[in-house]
Enzyme design. Structure first.
Site, PDB file in Angstrom:
ATOM      1  N   GLU A 173      -0.948  -8.930   4.774  1.00 42.79           N
ATOM      2  CA  GLU A 173      -0.833  -9.127   6.225  1.00 42.79           C
ATOM      3  C   GLU A 173      -2.183  -9.093   6.925  1.00 42.79           C
ATOM      4  O   GLU A 173      -2.321  -9.584   8.058  1.00 42.79           O
ATOM      5  CB  GLU A 173       0.112  -8.071   6.827  1.00 42.79           C
ATOM      6  CG  GLU A 173      -0.464  -6.702   7.074  1.00 42.79           C
ATOM      7  CD  GLU A 173      -0.604  -5.836   5.825  1.00 42.79           C
ATOM      8  OE1 GLU A 173      -0.946  -4.641   5.968  1.00 42.79           O
ATOM      9  OE2 GLU A 173      -0.356  -6.339   4.710  1.00 42.79           O
TER      10      GLU A 173
ATOM     11  N   CYS B  41       0.833  -1.194   0.000  1.00 41.15           N
ATOM     12  CA  CYS B  41       0.000   0.000   0.000  1.00 41.15           C
ATOM     13  C   CYS B  41       0.882   1.264   0.000  1.00 41.15           C
ATOM     14  O   CYS B  41       1.510   1.561  -0.995  1.00 41.15           O
ATOM     15  CB  CYS B  41      -0.974  -0.033   1.178  1.00 41.15           C
ATOM     16  SG  CYS B  41      -2.392   1.076   1.005  1.00 41.15           S
TER      17      CYS B  41
ATOM     18  N   HIS C 294      -3.454  -5.699   0.956  1.00 42.78           N
ATOM     19  CA  HIS C 294      -2.752  -5.990   2.206  1.00 42.78           C
ATOM     20  C   HIS C 294      -2.722  -7.492   2.503  1.00 42.78           C
ATOM     21  O   HIS C 294      -3.677  -8.029   3.081  1.00 42.78           O
ATOM     22  CB  HIS C 294      -3.453  -5.280   3.370  1.00 42.78           C
ATOM     23  CG  HIS C 294      -3.258  -3.809   3.406  1.00 42.78           C
ATOM     24  ND1 HIS C 294      -2.278  -3.193   4.158  1.00 42.78           N
ATOM     25  CD2 HIS C 294      -3.927  -2.804   2.783  1.00 42.78           C
ATOM     26  CE1 HIS C 294      -2.351  -1.881   4.003  1.00 42.78           C
ATOM     27  NE2 HIS C 294      -3.349  -1.616   3.165  1.00 42.78           N
TER      28      HIS C 294
END
Length: 224
Positions: free
Chosen positions: A197, A86, A195
């Site tokens: 994660e 990002c 994302h």
């Protein structure tokens, strides 16, 4: 292997990334303050999401000049691994480690959602645990995530196989060619707007992003 997560003023996904690498994967991980100038101990550098320096001027423009970034550039030039997620993707383009730019979303709105991505390549350390053409789901949260580059640059990216992830079914931000993530020519630097994660813990109901980190650990461990 050892991970380093760069922390700028305004980073807000740094602890999320560290949770994945340190707690879920059990890998040594340290937080790297943006003023550090020695990252020689690291195998992988991750630039997380957030709003580095408040996104003043434009996203990633000020972070690019932080002392640590020269070390990140040298780290990448040595063939070591760099991941920008990002805002981290924006920083990597500003630093010249990846081509193109990230500009305002097509509808000029901040988007927080989940999107479907097609894995364009599975012969990279980042994607080796995915199947070629596999469709995965990852969260997004950005206001300036529309990937853009001139026609010549886009042609080179496509011809060289540097498009790693592509939005499928729906393009949320208007990115050229539905591009969601790209790598450098050597494949050791990856930038992506979604994302991974945030899709790594089974408690969240989705572990599609964990495969990216697992594949990288397996690759680096094999090299060591």
């Amino acid at each position: 292997m050892k991970f380093g997560v760069v922390v700028f003023p305004g980073s807000n996904c740094d602890r999320d990334v560290a949770y994945v690498t340190r707690d879920l994967l059990g890998q040594p991980t340290r937080m790297v303050w943006h003023q550090e100038t020695d990252i020689a101990d690291l195998d992988v550098v991750i630039i997380p999401g957030g709003f580095s320096y408040g996104d003043y001027l434009r996203c990633g423009a000020i972070a690019r000049f932080s002392p640590v970034m020269q070390q990140v550039i040298e780290h990448a030039q040595k063939g070591k691994f760099v991941l920008g997620i990002c805002n981290g993707f924006q920083v990597l383009t500003e630093a010249g480690l990846l081509p193109g730019v990230l500009v305002r979303n097509r509808d000029l709105h901040f988007i927080c959602d989940r999107v479907l991505l097609k894995v364009e390549r599975n012969d990279l350390p980042w994607t080796q645990t995915y199947s070629a053409g596999e469709v995965i789901q990852l969260p997004i949260a950005h206001g300036e995530g529309r990937f853009y580059a001139d026609k010549a640059t886009i042609s080179k990216l496509e011809d060289n196989g540097q498009v790693v992830f592509r939005y499928t079914q729906e393009n949320p931000n208007g990115s050229v060619r539905n591009i969601a993530g790209i790598c450098n020519l050597e494949g050791n630097v990856l930038g992506m707007m979604p994302h991974p994660e945030r899709a790594a813990d089974s408690m969240l109901g989705n572990t599609d992003g964990l495969k990216l980190f697992v594949g990288l650990v397996e690759k680096v461990t094999a090299l060591v």
